[in-house]
Design a protein around this motif. Structure first.
Motif, mmCIF file in Angstrom:
data_model
loop_
_atom_site.group_PDB
_atom_site.id
_atom_site.type_symbol
_atom_site.label_atom_id
_atom_site.label_comp_id
_atom_site.label_asym_id
_atom_site.label_seq_id
_atom_site.Cartn_x
_atom_site.Cartn_y
_atom_site.Cartn_z
ATOM 1 N N SER A 59 0.729 -1.283 0.189
ATOM 2 C CA SER A 59 0.022 0.083 0.155
ATOM 3 C C SER A 59 1.011 1.225 -0.082
ATOM 4 N N PHE A 60 2.108 1.272 0.750
ATOM 5 C CA PHE A 60 2.726 2.390 0.506
ATOM 6 C C PHE A 60 3.505 2.834 -0.725
ATOM 7 N N ALA A 61 3.700 1.508 -1.536
ATOM 8 C CA ALA A 61 4.381 1.867 -2.941
ATOM 9 C C ALA A 61 3.392 2.357 -3.666
ATOM 10 N N LYS A 62 1.990 1.843 -3.605
ATOM 11 C CA LYS A 62 0.880 2.387 -4.232
ATOM 12 C C LYS A 62 0.644 3.811 -3.966
ATOM 13 N N ARG A 63 0.687 4.102 -2.736
ATOM 14 C CA ARG A 63 0.247 5.580 -2.264
ATOM 15 C C ARG A 63 1.270 6.534 -2.767
ATOM 16 N N LEU A 64 2.580 6.086 -2.577
ATOM 17 C CA LEU A 64 3.644 6.779 -2.859
ATOM 18 C C LEU A 64 3.616 7.324 -4.699
ATOM 19 N N THR A 65 3.222 6.109 -5.297
ATOM 20 C CA THR A 65 3.339 6.445 -6.846
ATOM 21 C C THR A 65 2.049 7.214 -7.070
ATOM 22 N N TRP A 66 0.753 7.140 -6.427
ATOM 23 C CA TRP A 66 -0.060 7.943 -6.724
ATOM 24 C C TRP A 66 -0.036 9.700 -6.287
ATOM 25 N N ASN A 67 0.559 9.632 -5.242
ATOM 26 C CA ASN A 67 0.953 10.877 -4.737
ATOM 27 C C ASN A 67 1.847 11.666 -5.583
ATOM 28 N N ILE A 68 2.787 10.956 -6.037
ATOM 29 C CA ILE A 68 3.884 11.598 -6.985
ATOM 30 C C ILE A 68 3.218 12.009 -8.224
ATOM 31 N N MET A 69 2.470 11.130 -8.925
ATOM 32 C CA MET A 69 1.914 11.618 -10.146
ATOM 33 C C MET A 69 0.781 12.576 -9.847
ATOM 34 N N LEU A 70 0.253 12.535 -8.851
ATOM 35 C CA LEU A 70 -0.865 13.696 -8.538
ATOM 36 C C LEU A 70 -0.264 15.010 -8.405
ATOM 37 N N ARG A 71 0.882 15.098 -7.765
ATOM 38 C CA ARG A 71 1.631 16.481 -7.733
ATOM 39 C C ARG A 71 2.345 16.733 -9.083
ATOM 40 N N MET A 72 2.487 15.925 -9.851
ATOM 41 C CA MET A 72 3.090 16.094 -11.109
ATOM 42 C C MET A 72 2.042 16.645 -11.965
ATOM 43 N N ALA A 73 0.998 16.013 -11.813
ATOM 44 C CA ALA A 73 -0.110 16.658 -12.878
ATOM 45 C C ALA A 73 -0.571 17.995 -12.263
ATOM 46 N N LEU A 74 -0.515 18.375 -10.990
ATOM 47 C CA LEU A 74 -0.885 19.558 -10.658
ATOM 48 C C LEU A 74 0.059 20.349 -11.049
ATOM 49 N N ILE A 75 1.326 20.261 -11.377
ATOM 50 C CA ILE A 75 2.679 21.040 -11.693
ATOM 51 C C ILE A 75 1.995 21.499 -13.107
ATOM 52 N N MET A 76 1.597 20.320 -13.753
ATOM 53 C CA MET A 76 1.245 20.538 -15.362
ATOM 54 C C MET A 76 0.187 21.568 -15.648
ATOM 55 N N LEU A 77 -0.788 21.394 -14.512
ATOM 56 C CA LEU A 77 -2.051 22.402 -14.660
ATOM 57 C C LEU A 77 -1.777 23.948 -14.290
ATOM 58 N N LEU A 78 -0.574 24.156 -13.710
ATOM 59 C CA LEU A 78 -0.056 25.381 -13.472
ATOM 60 C C LEU A 78 0.229 26.237 -14.957
ATOM 61 N N PRO A 79 -0.001 27.475 -14.854
ATOM 62 C CA PRO A 79 -0.032 28.218 -16.000
ATOM 63 C C PRO A 79 1.722 27.825 -16.762
ATOM 64 N N VAL A 80 1.358 27.818 -17.912
ATOM 65 C CA VAL A 80 2.695 27.491 -18.736
ATOM 66 C C VAL A 80 3.661 28.732 -18.459
ATOM 67 N N PHE A 81 3.247 29.886 -18.354
ATOM 68 C CA PHE A 81 4.110 30.806 -18.416
ATOM 69 C C PHE A 81 5.115 31.138 -17.267
ATOM 70 N N LEU A 82 4.599 30.164 -16.072
ATOM 71 C CA LEU A 82 5.620 30.088 -14.839
ATOM 72 C C LEU A 82 6.766 29.486 -15.206
ATOM 73 N N LEU A 83 6.680 28.136 -16.330
ATOM 74 C CA LEU A 83 8.029 27.291 -16.604
ATOM 75 C C LEU A 83 8.695 28.324 -17.585
#
Length: 686
Positions: free
Chosen positions: A15-39
């Motif tokens: 369960s830790f591996a699963k939770r860690l994977t989904w937490n990482i992907m969720l945060r990366m997805a949130l980063i992708m949703l940030l305005p492109v101009f920040l990058l």
């Protein structure tokens, strides 16, 4: 190993591996949703500041080269000026001095010393010994001046005569080579009456500086000879130029501007504060400005020992274009990286996290000091296996480190003990009982030495022989154990040599001859040696590069001292003997540079003015006896320094000549002088 095989895989591992994977992907997805101009702006900022740092480093490299060369010429000129002053009565020796100056300094284009009108009547109205370099060869000796070259009427000559210090002149085209721009460092020469009689000119060719200016031009730019009639086009070019404090362009890629135009002529768009900072020569800065209708970054910094500023101009489009490209690439790489992480992240994380819990438990045991804890077996051959091996190495390293720490602690204690013994031995070599001659009423002496480290390089000594007081004070270059060894040798030589040689100059020459032989570390000693006749008050003395003593009697003044080299610099140096008559009640106050160069936390020095002012204050209070003087001086410098660490050895020696007066001063004098902040044990300062 057995524990790991029999242990059932816990449920929370999966369960830790699963939770860690989904937490990482969720945060990366949130980063992708940030305005492109920040990058985009992040990439732009990285390129912008990185490019600015690179330009600063390039400018600093060119600056350091220019500073080193101009500093060498400045030092060469200032070191030659005293030699010229010493030979003013020997005009025929001035030409060899110019030839030697030119030979020893490869960056000097030419040099000459121009004298006032008819200074040497036998030489005529003009007299200017001059030497010039053509390539790697030196021309024959020549003398400039005449109707064709009347330097007496030249603006640079008149300006140099009116100045007290040297300065850099304006760029000009040398008459010996019409293609060579030259700049001169002009230094007034003064005679023994402090009158300006001549001007030493050291000329530097600007050709090598042109290379520093032109190195950043576009490769497709034509030679300046082919484009000398074309208008300079600075668009999309990175270039340097050199400007003085009046705004005159000394060097510029546009040859039409060099030495003819001021920066104010074509930089009218620059704000007044930026123009003021650029010409003030007291600030390094980076500015984004409008120059000749183009937005540019201007990097500038003043060149030490000159009135110049080195300026680098970088078009803003270079930073902006690179920043946009970098920002776009950053966005693309992040998107691709997210896709890769999404596919492989879950599988990789599950494999990696399995042995980490056991490894963490073992690491906790090691952290508690159980260095023999058995680490879990790791079957993989990746970073986790490397981490396990690193923990194992850490166990062995910690064990060895603890053992080494114990040995080091013991060795440090032994070294400190030996340094304390060395300190005691060094202090025992110096006079430490004061008053040293309580039965005498014609002399009063007090001395004090406070080393900056456990042992130091300062020394003072004195003794009586045949109604003469032999005394000295010295300062060895450097600090610590090496300086203390040289100090011990110097003090021993003083005692031995002065036992059969009674003239201070001969004593110093004998010590210098011995110290110069085999001086592979190039250590030297500044030293003052005096012999005082207690019957007549006649003082014979010789100063070897040391600070002049203060004479505190009818007034406070410096004892005149010739400019001799320190001991150990030149074996054959002939030291001069000087004499002075010491009046009754006069105190001779000697000290090392640990007094006048003592610094507080703001890096301000105690200075000669404070020493002189305190001496006058003590004289006005009739408290200029040796113990009083040193006690007050010690209190004053300690109060000035405050919490700052002592940077150099501090040594003071005071001798009051009473000329056979009966009795001693009840306030100070031959008493212990407890009310004067003095100490009976004067050799070891606190």
């Amino acid at each position: 190993m057995t524990f790991w095989k029999k242990k059932a895989r816990p449920k929370y591992d999966r369960s830790f591996a699963k939770r860690l994977t989904w937490n990482i992907m969720l945060r990366m997805a949130l980063i992708m949703l940030l305005p492109v101009f920040l990058l985009f702006w992040l990439g732009y900022a990285i390129v912008h500041f990185g490019g600015g740092a690179l330009c600063n480093r390039l400018l600093a490299g060119d600056y350091e080269t220019i500073r080193r060369v101009t500093s060498d010429l400045y030092v060469a000129a200032t070191n030659t000026a005293p030699v010229i002053a010493e030979n003013l009565d020997k005009p025929d020796k001035l030409q060899p001095i110019m030839d030697r100056l030119l030979k020893l300094n490869p960056y000097i284009r030419s040099c000459g010393v121009s004298f006032r009108e008819n200074y040497y009547p036998e030489k005529g109205r003009w007299f200017c010994p001059y030497a010039v370099r053509h390539g790697k060869t030196l021309t024959a000796a020549m003398t400039l001046g005449g109707s064709g070259f009347d330097y007496l009427e030249a603006d640079w000559f008149q300006e140099a005569l009116s100045r007290k210090e040297g300065f850099w002149g304006q760029v000009y085209i040398d008459t010996f080579d019409y293609n060579t721009p030259v700049v001169s460092y002009l230094l007034p020469i003064r005679d023994s009456r402090d009158s300006t009689v001549a001007v030493l000119g050291v000329d530097m060719s600007m050709n090598w500086l042109k290379e520093k200016i032109e190195i950043k031009f576009d490769e497709d730019r034509k030679d300046s000879e082919d484009n000398k009639d074309d208008e300079w086009d600075s668009e999309k070019k990175i270039y340097n130029f050199l400007v003085d404090n009046t705004g005159l362009i000394l060097l510029h890629p546009d040859m039409q501007r060099m030495g003819r135009k001021h920066i104010q002529d074509y930089a009218a768009d620059l704000p007044d504060n930026i123009m003021k900072n650029l010409l003030a020569l007291n600030k390094n800065n980076v500015e984004n400005v409008l120059l000749e209708g183009e937005r540019v970054w201007m990097f500038y910094r003043p060149v030490k020992y000159t009135n110049w500023s080195l300026v680098m101009v970088v078009p803003s489009i270079i930073f902006e274009g690179s920043g946009c490209v970098f920002g776009g690439l950053s966005i693309m790489i992040i998107v691709i990286g997210l896709l890769v992480v999404y596919v492989s992240g879950r599988y990789t994380i599950k494999r990696v996290v399995r042995p980490l819990r056991s490894l963490a438990t073992s690491a906790d045991e090691v952290a508690k000091g159980n260095f023999d804890t058995v680490l879990p077996y790791v079957n993989s051959h990746d970073e986790v296996h490397q981490l396990r091996d690193s923990f194992e190495n850490m166990q062995h390293s910690l064990t060895s480190y603890v053992d080494e720490l114990k040995k080091t602690t013991m060795q440090k204690a032994s070294i400190e003990s030996e340094l304390n013994i060395a300190h005691g031995i060094q202090m025992s070599m110096l006079p430490k009982t004061f008053p040293p001659y309580p039965e005498r009423t014609d002399i009063d002496i007090f001395g004090q030495l406070t080393p900056a480290k456990a042992v130091g390089g300062d020394l003072f000594d004195f003794y009586l022989h045949d109604e003469h007081l032999f005394f000295c004070i010295g300062d060895v270059s450097g600090k610590g154990v090496p300086a203390s060894l040289v100090m011990a040798v110097t003090r021993t030589l003083f005692r031995n040599v002065s036992s059969y040689i009674f003239k201070p100059d001969l004593i110093v020459e004998a010590i210098n001859s011995t110290m110069s032989v085999g001086n592979e570390l190039s250590m030297f000693v500044t030293m003052f040696v005096g012999v005082l006749d207690l019957k007549t008050g006649l003082l014979d003395y010789c100063n070897a590069g040391h600070d002049s003593p203060l004479m505190i009697g009818q007034g406070v003044e410096l004892l005149p001292c010739d400019a001799n080299l320190p001991i150990g610099v030149m074996e054959e140096w002939q030291f001069t003997l000087q004499q002075a008559t010491i009046e009754h009640g006069t105190t001779i106050f000697l000290y090392t540079d640990g007094l006048n160069e003592a610094e507080n936390i703001r890096h301000e020095q105690f200075g000669d003015e404070r020493i002189m002012a305190l001496a006058k204050k003590q004289l006005a209070k009739n408290r200029h006896q040796p113990a009083c003087m040193i006690g007050e001086m010690t209190s004053a410098v300690q109060q000035f320094v405050g919490d700052a660490e002592q940077s150099d050895d501090l040594t003071m020696l005071a001798i009051q000549y009473k000329g056979g007066a009966d009795g001693a001063d009840p306030t100070c004098g031959n008493n212990k002088a407890t009310d004067c902040s003095g100490s009976a044990d004067g050799a070891s300062g606190s």
